[in-house]
Enzyme design. Structure first.
Site, PDB file in Angstrom:
ATOM      1  N   ARG A  46      -9.477 -65.449 -25.626  1.00 48.74           N
ATOM      2  CA  ARG A  46      -8.935 -65.562 -24.271  1.00 48.74           C
ATOM      3  C   ARG A  46     -10.061 -65.891 -23.311  1.00 48.74           C
ATOM      4  NH1 ARG A  46     -11.806 -62.336 -22.485  1.00 48.74           N
ATOM      5  NH2 ARG A  46     -11.033 -62.780 -20.408  1.00 48.74           N
ATOM      6  N   ASP A 233      -9.229 -69.697 -13.863  1.00 43.41           N
ATOM      7  CA  ASP A 233      -8.494 -70.367 -14.948  1.00 43.41           C
ATOM      8  C   ASP A 233      -8.131 -71.794 -14.588  1.00 43.41           C
ATOM      9  OD1 ASP A 233      -7.952 -67.299 -15.289  1.00 43.41           O
ATOM     10  OD2 ASP A 233      -7.696 -68.290 -17.238  1.00 43.41           O
ATOM     11  N   ASN A 243      -6.839 -67.042 -11.012  1.00 43.65           N
ATOM     12  CA  ASN A 243      -7.581 -66.157 -11.928  1.00 43.65           C
ATOM     13  C   ASN A 243      -6.662 -64.979 -12.259  1.00 43.65           C
ATOM     14  OD1 ASN A 243     -10.056 -65.505 -13.370  1.00 43.65           O
ATOM     15  ND2 ASN A 243     -10.262 -63.790 -11.958  1.00 43.65           N
ATOM     16  N   LYS A 244      -7.142 -64.093 -13.091  1.00 46.56           N
ATOM     17  CA  LYS A 244      -6.351 -62.948 -13.566  1.00 46.56           C
ATOM     18  C   LYS A 244      -5.622 -62.237 -12.436  1.00 46.56           C
ATOM     19  CE  LYS A 244      -5.708 -61.906 -16.858  1.00 46.56           C
ATOM     20  NZ  LYS A 244      -4.454 -62.317 -17.536  1.00 46.56           N
TER      21      LYS A 244
HETATM   22  O1  MRU Z   1      -5.453 -63.670 -19.695  1.00 44.18           O
HETATM   23  P1  MRU Z   1      -6.917 -63.907 -19.888  1.00 44.18           P
HETATM   24  O2  MRU Z   1      -7.637 -62.708 -20.398  1.00 44.18           O
HETATM   25  O3  MRU Z   1      -7.178 -65.157 -20.701  1.00 44.18           O
HETATM   26  O4  MRU Z   1      -7.453 -64.191 -18.422  1.00 44.18           O
HETATM   27  C1  MRU Z   1      -8.807 -64.530 -18.268  1.00 44.18           C
HETATM   28  C2  MRU Z   1      -9.251 -64.665 -16.860  1.00 44.18           C
HETATM   29  O5  MRU Z   1      -8.479 -64.586 -15.934  1.00 44.18           O
HETATM   30  C3  MRU Z   1     -10.696 -65.013 -16.656  1.00 44.18           C
HETATM   31  O6  MRU Z   1     -11.171 -64.455 -15.468  1.00 44.18           O
HETATM   32  C4  MRU Z   1     -10.833 -66.547 -16.560  1.00 44.18           C
HETATM   33  O7  MRU Z   1     -10.231 -67.155 -17.665  1.00 44.18           O
HETATM   34  C5  MRU Z   1     -12.234 -66.978 -16.458  1.00 44.18           C
HETATM   35  S1  MRU Z   1     -13.108 -66.797 -17.974  1.00 44.18           S
HETATM   36  C6  MRU Z   1     -14.684 -67.367 -17.776  1.00 44.18           C
END
Ligand code: MRU
Length: 342
Positions: A46, A233, A243-244
């Site tokens: 991920r 993302d 982002n998350k």
């Molecule tokens: O759902 P995930 O764990 O894939 O979400 C990840 C994030 O939101 C990260 O902050 C993002 O991908 C940046 S990773 C360098």
């Protein structure tokens, strides 16, 4: 510390199974395209850049496993299939487009095409490694000696080829001898902050304080946080950044308290086809993730849950976007274009 998040070994993709961290460090071997798809879907791998790297190797597995005469067809099929695994992180589509362009333009025999596909997947992996180190260097001047830095989710070595994006900046400052400390949000529902960022920051020797997602307000009000830094993302061309889930409220709290809020991301995370963040597709995940913590159900039966995996922070809340190519201060479409299209 540099964790080997992804390894290409004997024609298979080997991943640290991130669903099991931090309690169990175990590899997950992907031998088929379906294995790679599953690993992305369940978040065994991920983080936007790591998903892109995994997808590149997934196409390579498609080519290597193709029947004679079907390398083009099967590797393109693998690319289309992997594109359905998760919708938000644009690095997935960025990597798959690189693979499709190679496949569609190759005019050699099948053996040379397969070799070229594998080589390109390895190139995507190496390219991300280099970008992460550049982000760390470019972010270093923003970190004051003695700074306490809040981060959300995991934008570290586990989310990338190595080193990370947001965490690369923290690692660069720490390794340069600045006395930095990290505050980490636990990041419900899947706890990437508690399970992954706290784990890798701690292993790197950065002092870590963990807090629940609803504690950022009091921490910033009390002046305990000097800066916030997160990954992304997908970033639209006006600088709005997905982002998350939970990143947007952090940015609002930071703005209110005059704490600078930074986004760190490689230029492969920009989607220049989108005017703004409202156009970014937001993944909705299984409500079950909200009902449980670990194995334990925390809510009554027969209710609903809202489970968007990402939110969008508007550009006007972002002090700067730190990329591998340089820094965009107070992002706007004009400034994003100047950096990305240079
Ligand atoms: O759902 P995930 O764990 O894939 O979400 C990840 C994030 O939101 C990260 O902050 C993002 O991908 C940046 S990773 C360098």
């Amino acid at each position: 510390m540099s964790l080997e998040t992804l390894t290409w070994k004997d024609g298979n993709l080997v991943l640290i199974d991130q669903t099991k961290l931090p309690n169990v460090e175990v590899d997950r071997v992907c031998e088929t395209v379906e294995d790679v798809w599953q690993a992305i879907k369940i978040l065994a791998v991920r983080g936007a850049p790591a998903i892109g790297v995994a997808a590149g190797y997934g196409v390579a597995i498609g080519a290597l496993r193709a029947e004679p005469g079907k390398v083009v067809e099967d590797s393109l099929k693998a690319a289309d299939y992997l594109a359905t695994s998760r919708p938000t992180a644009v690095n997935l589509f960025w990597a798959l487009d690189i693979m499709r362009t190679l496949i569609n333009s190759h005019d050699g025999d099948e053996a040379s095409l397969t070799a070229a596909i594998v080589e390109k997947a390895i190139w995507i992996h190496d390219d991300d490694r280099a970008r992460c180190h550049a982000i760390g260097e470019n972010g270093l001047p923003f970190v004051k000696d003695g700074a306490t830095i809040l981060t959300h989710c995991n934008a570290g070595g586990l989310a990338t080829a190595e080193w990370g994006t947001a965490l690369a900046v923290i690692y660069a400052a720490h390794d340069a001898g600045k006395k930095v400390a990290a505050f980490v949000d636990e990041t419900r529902p899947l706890l990437q902050g508690a399970r992954l960022s706290a784990y890798e920051l701690n292993a790197h020797g950065v002092p870590v304080t963990l807090m629940c997602d609803n504690m950022a307000g009091i921490a910033m009000k009390r002046g305990m946080i000097d800066m916030v830094i997160v990954g992304a993302d997908r970033i639209a061309r006006n600088g709005d950044a997905a982002n998350k889930i939970g990143t947007y409220p952090l940015a609002l709290i930071a703005k209110h308290h005059g704490v600078p809020f930074y986004v760190a991301a490689p230029t492969s995370t920009f989607d220049m086809s989108l005017d703004n963040g409202d156009q970014i597709p937001i993944e909705e995940r299984d409500p079950e993730e909200v009902f449980v913590i670990g194995e334990r159900r925390m809510a009554p039966e027969n209710i609903k849950a809202f489970n968007p995996a990402f939110d969008v922070t508007p550009a006007n809340l972002i002090a700067a976007i730190i990329t591998d190519k340089g820094v965009i201060n107070s992002p706007s479409e004009e400034k994003v274009r100047a950096l990305i299209e240079a």
